[in-house]
Design an enzyme around this catalytic site. Structure first.
Site, PDB file in Angstrom:
ATOM      1  N   ASN A  67       1.182   3.465  -2.899  1.00  0.00           N
ATOM      2  CA  ASN A  67       1.700   3.893  -4.210  1.00  0.00           C
ATOM      3  C   ASN A  67       1.200   5.286  -4.590  1.00  0.00           C
ATOM      4  O   ASN A  67       1.955   6.116  -5.108  1.00  0.00           O
ATOM      5  CB  ASN A  67       1.264   2.920  -5.309  1.00  0.00           C
ATOM      6  CG  ASN A  67       1.811   1.530  -5.108  1.00  0.00           C
ATOM      7  OD1 ASN A  67       2.651   1.322  -4.231  1.00  0.00           O
ATOM      8  ND2 ASN A  67       1.350   0.579  -5.910  1.00  0.00           N
ATOM      9  N   GLY A  68      -0.089   5.534  -4.356  1.00  0.00           N
ATOM     10  CA  GLY A  68      -0.690   6.817  -4.735  1.00  0.00           C
ATOM     11  C   GLY A  68      -0.054   7.961  -3.968  1.00  0.00           C
ATOM     12  O   GLY A  68       0.312   8.998  -4.545  1.00  0.00           O
ATOM     13  N   SER A  74      -7.548  -5.373  -5.149  1.00  0.00           N
ATOM     14  CA  SER A  74      -8.671  -5.937  -4.391  1.00  0.00           C
ATOM     15  C   SER A  74      -9.968  -5.820  -5.184  1.00  0.00           C
ATOM     16  O   SER A  74     -10.064  -5.017  -6.122  1.00  0.00           O
ATOM     17  CB  SER A  74      -8.819  -5.199  -3.057  1.00  0.00           C
ATOM     18  OG  SER A  74      -9.344  -3.900  -3.264  1.00  0.00           O
ATOM     19  N   THR A  75     -10.949  -6.590  -4.780  1.00  0.00           N
ATOM     20  CA  THR A  75     -12.270  -6.476  -5.407  1.00  0.00           C
ATOM     21  C   THR A  75     -12.756  -5.023  -5.316  1.00  0.00           C
ATOM     22  O   THR A  75     -13.304  -4.470  -6.276  1.00  0.00           O
ATOM     23  CB  THR A  75     -13.280  -7.389  -4.661  1.00  0.00           C
ATOM     24  OG1 THR A  75     -12.729  -8.701  -4.589  1.00  0.00           O
ATOM     25  CG2 THR A  75     -14.612  -7.432  -5.367  1.00  0.00           C
ATOM     26  N   ASP A 102       0.824  -1.215   0.000  1.00  0.00           N
ATOM     27  CA  ASP A 102       0.000   0.000   0.000  1.00  0.00           C
ATOM     28  C   ASP A 102       0.856   1.262   0.000  1.00  0.00           C
ATOM     29  O   ASP A 102       1.969   1.261   0.504  1.00  0.00           O
ATOM     30  CB  ASP A 102      -0.924  -0.036   1.233  1.00  0.00           C
ATOM     31  CG  ASP A 102      -2.110   0.901   1.087  1.00  0.00           C
ATOM     32  OD1 ASP A 102      -2.370   1.387  -0.027  1.00  0.00           O
ATOM     33  OD2 ASP A 102      -2.776   1.149   2.111  1.00  0.00           O
ATOM     34  N   ASN A 128     -10.998  -2.407  -5.256  1.00  0.00           N
ATOM     35  CA  ASN A 128     -10.242  -1.496  -6.120  1.00  0.00           C
ATOM     36  C   ASN A 128     -10.922  -1.281  -7.476  1.00  0.00           C
ATOM     37  O   ASN A 128     -10.616  -0.320  -8.180  1.00  0.00           O
ATOM     38  CB  ASN A 128      -8.798  -1.988  -6.334  1.00  0.00           C
ATOM     39  CG  ASN A 128      -7.923  -1.859  -5.104  1.00  0.00           C
ATOM     40  OD1 ASN A 128      -7.010  -2.657  -4.884  1.00  0.00           O
ATOM     41  ND2 ASN A 128      -8.163  -0.848  -4.277  1.00  0.00           N
ATOM     42  N   TRP A 129     -11.885  -2.143  -7.841  1.00  0.00           N
ATOM     43  CA  TRP A 129     -12.645  -1.916  -9.089  1.00  0.00           C
ATOM     44  C   TRP A 129     -13.460  -0.624  -8.998  1.00  0.00           C
ATOM     45  O   TRP A 129     -13.924  -0.104 -10.007  1.00  0.00           O
ATOM     46  CB  TRP A 129     -13.589  -3.089  -9.385  1.00  0.00           C
ATOM     47  CG  TRP A 129     -12.913  -4.350  -9.831  1.00  0.00           C
ATOM     48  CD1 TRP A 129     -12.869  -5.534  -9.153  1.00  0.00           C
ATOM     49  CD2 TRP A 129     -12.195  -4.593 -11.061  1.00  0.00           C
ATOM     50  NE1 TRP A 129     -12.167  -6.488  -9.868  1.00  0.00           N
ATOM     51  CE2 TRP A 129     -11.750  -5.925 -11.033  1.00  0.00           C
ATOM     52  CE3 TRP A 129     -11.880  -3.790 -12.168  1.00  0.00           C
ATOM     53  CZ2 TRP A 129     -11.006  -6.492 -12.074  1.00  0.00           C
ATOM     54  CZ3 TRP A 129     -11.140  -4.356 -13.205  1.00  0.00           C
ATOM     55  CH2 TRP A 129     -10.714  -5.689 -13.146  1.00  0.00           C
ATOM     56  N   ARG A 149     -12.311   2.211  -8.162  1.00  0.00           N
ATOM     57  CA  ARG A 149     -11.450   3.384  -8.410  1.00  0.00           C
ATOM     58  C   ARG A 149     -11.796   4.021  -9.768  1.00  0.00           C
ATOM     59  O   ARG A 149     -12.480   3.407 -10.584  1.00  0.00           O
ATOM     60  CB  ARG A 149      -9.976   2.944  -8.383  1.00  0.00           C
ATOM     61  CG  ARG A 149      -9.551   2.583  -6.986  1.00  0.00           C
ATOM     62  CD  ARG A 149      -8.057   2.492  -6.853  1.00  0.00           C
ATOM     63  NE  ARG A 149      -7.710   2.227  -5.461  1.00  0.00           N
ATOM     64  CZ  ARG A 149      -6.490   2.254  -4.982  1.00  0.00           C
ATOM     65  NH1 ARG A 149      -5.472   2.527  -5.777  1.00  0.00           N
ATOM     66  NH2 ARG A 149      -6.258   1.996  -3.701  1.00  0.00           N
TER      67      ARG A 149
HETATM   68  C1  IPE Z   1      -5.479  -2.695  -0.161  1.00  0.00           C
HETATM   69  O1  IPE Z   1      -5.111  -1.369  -0.378  1.00  0.00           O
HETATM   70  C2  IPE Z   1      -5.465  -3.448  -1.444  1.00  0.00           C
HETATM   71  C3  IPE Z   1      -4.167  -3.592  -2.072  1.00  0.00           C
HETATM   72  C4  IPE Z   1      -3.015  -3.254  -1.573  1.00  0.00           C
HETATM   73  C5  IPE Z   1      -4.195  -4.218  -3.358  1.00  0.00           C
HETATM   74  P1  IPE Z   1      -6.195  -0.231  -0.514  1.00  0.00           P
HETATM   75  O2  IPE Z   1      -5.453   1.059  -0.622  1.00  0.00           O
HETATM   76  O3  IPE Z   1      -7.153  -0.543  -1.580  1.00  0.00           O
HETATM   77  O4  IPE Z   1      -6.948  -0.335   0.896  1.00  0.00           O
HETATM   78  P2  IPE Z   1      -7.874   0.697   1.651  1.00  0.00           P
HETATM   79  O5  IPE Z   1      -8.966   1.094   0.714  1.00  0.00           O
HETATM   80  O6  IPE Z   1      -7.023   1.869   2.013  1.00  0.00           O
HETATM   81  O7  IPE Z   1      -8.341  -0.055   2.850  1.00  0.00           O
HETATM   82  C1  IPE Z   2      -1.605   0.257  -3.341  1.00  0.00           C
HETATM   83  O1  IPE Z   2      -1.385   1.619  -3.401  1.00  0.00           O
HETATM   84  C2  IPE Z   2      -1.832  -0.337  -4.703  1.00  0.00           C
HETATM   85  C3  IPE Z   2      -3.238  -0.714  -4.983  1.00  0.00           C
HETATM   86  C4  IPE Z   2      -4.208  -0.709  -4.095  1.00  0.00           C
HETATM   87  C5  IPE Z   2      -3.541  -1.118  -6.334  1.00  0.00           C
HETATM   88  P1  IPE Z   2      -2.583   2.664  -3.409  1.00  0.00           P
HETATM   89  O2  IPE Z   2      -2.960   2.934  -4.820  1.00  0.00           O
HETATM   90  O3  IPE Z   2      -3.680   2.206  -2.526  1.00  0.00           O
HETATM   91  O4  IPE Z   2      -1.884   3.942  -2.790  1.00  0.00           O
HETATM   92  P2  IPE Z   2      -2.468   4.931  -1.695  1.00  0.00           P
HETATM   93  O5  IPE Z   2      -2.919   4.085  -0.538  1.00  0.00           O
HETATM   94  O6  IPE Z   2      -3.610   5.671  -2.322  1.00  0.00           O
HETATM   95  O7  IPE Z   2      -1.321   5.823  -1.350  1.00  0.00           O
HETATM   96 MG    MG Z   3      -4.085   2.399  -0.563  1.00  0.00          MG
END
Ligand code: IPE
Ligand code: IPE
Ligand code: MG
Length: 248
Positions: free
Chosen positions: A23-24, A66-67, A21, A69-70, A72
C-alpha cells in the site's frame, strides 16, 4: 475463455490467506501519503472478498495489521486504525449482501476501545451468515499466537486437565486463534516480497505459496483467479513421491 472459467470448481481451496502488502509503495508512486495507499487497499479487500465468496471459498483470512506494525510512525497507526473503524462500519453492508460472516484473530484487545467494540458488533451482526468466513488478522503475529497457546496449554496441565504426555499437534492447533478454520491451502502475498512476516507459521506448514508483484491496491478479482489457477496446477505431495500422489 475467461480466467474465471479456467478455474476447476471441483478443486477449489477451502481456505485462502492473503498478506496484503504494498500500500505504501502504491501511494508513493503517486506522490501521495502512505494512508492513501491503505484507503485504496480497501477496494481490493472488497473485490477479493466478493470474488472468493462468489467462487465458493469457505474461509478468507486477510493479514491487515501485524504486531510489528505497531512500530510504525504514530500518525500512520492512527490513520490505519481510523480507516479500520470506518471500513468496518461501511462494509458491514457488503458482508450482509454477500452472506459473509466476519471474524478476527490477533491481540484484539490492543486495538483502541471504539475500534474493538465496532469490530465485535460487526462480528456478532454477521455471525449468522454462511457463505464464507472473512477472517481479519489484526494486531496479529504468529509467534504471539503460539506463545498464548503455550500458556493456555501449560495452565491446563497445571490444573490437571491435560496430561503433558498427551500433548500432540492437535492440542496446539486447538489452542490457536485459528482453531475453528482449516489450514489455508493457498497463501497469496502481493508486492513482490518473498517472506511470511510472522503470519500463520504453524498453519502454513503445507500451504502453497503464491507471490505476485502486484501492489495490494491494484489487486482485483482477476488476480485472485490467476492465483487459484496457479494453485490448481501444483502437485501437493505432503512428503510423498509424485508417483504415489498420481496413483491415488
Ligand atoms: C506484513 O506486511 C503485514 C501486513 C500485510 C499486515 P509488512 O509490510 O508489515 O511486512 P514487512 O515488514 O515488509 O515484512
Ligand atoms: C500493507 O502495506 C499494509 C499494512 C502492513 C498495514 P504496507 O503499508 O506495508 O506498504 P509497503 O510495503 O510499505 O509498500
Ligand atoms: Mg509492507
Amino acid at each position: 475463455m475467461s480466467l474465471k472459467e479456467k478455474i476447476d470448481m471441483d478443486k477449489l481451496p477451502r481456505h485462502i490467506a492473503v498478506i496484503m502488502d504494498g500500500n505504501g509503495r502504491w501511494a508513493k508512486k503517486r506522490s501521495k501519503l502512505r494512508i492513501f495507499g491503505h484507503e485504496n487497499g480497501v477496494v481490493s479487500v472488497r473485490e477479493t472478498a466478493e470474488a472468493a465468496a462468489e467462487l465458493g471459498i469457505e474461509y478468507l483470512t486477510l493479514y491487515a495489521f501485524s504486531t510489528e506494525n505497531w512500530n510504525r510512525p504514530r500518525r500512520e497507526i492512527e490513520a490505519l486504525m481510523g480507516l479500520l473503524l470506518r471500513t468496518i462500519s461501511k462494509e458491514t453492508k457488503t458482508l450482509h449482501e454477500n452472506n459473509i460472516s466476519l471474524q478476527a484473530i490477533g491481540d484484539l484487545r490492543s486495538l483502541n476501545k471504539k475500534t474493538y467494540s465496532h469490530l465485535m458488533k460487526a462480528i456478532e451482526d454477521t455471525s449468522h451468515h454462511t457463505r464464507m468466513k472473512l477472517i481479519l488478522a489484526l494486531s496479529y503475529s504468529s509467534r504471539y499466537e503460539l506463545v498464548e497457546a503455550t500458556k493456555m496449554i501449560a495452565e491446563k496441565v497445571k490444573r490437571g486437565e491435560i496430561d503433558a504426555d498427551d500433548i500432540n499437534e492437535q492440542t496446539v492447533t486447538d489452542h490457536l486463534f485459528t482453531k475453528d478454520s482449516p489450514d489455508p491451502e493457498l497463501l497469496i502475498r502481493t508486492s513482490g516480497e518473498y517472506r511470511i512476516s510472522n503470519f500463520l507459521l504453524w498453519q502454513l506448514a503445507y500451504t502453497e505459496l503464491y507471490f505476485t508483484d502486484k501492489l495490494w491496491p491494484d489487486f482485483r478479482k482477476e488476480d485472485l483467479y490467476e492465483a487459484i489457477i496457479n494453485f490448481q496446477n501444483r502437485e501437493r505431495r505432503f512428503g510423498r513421491t509424485s508417483e504415489q500422489v498420481s496413483e491415488k
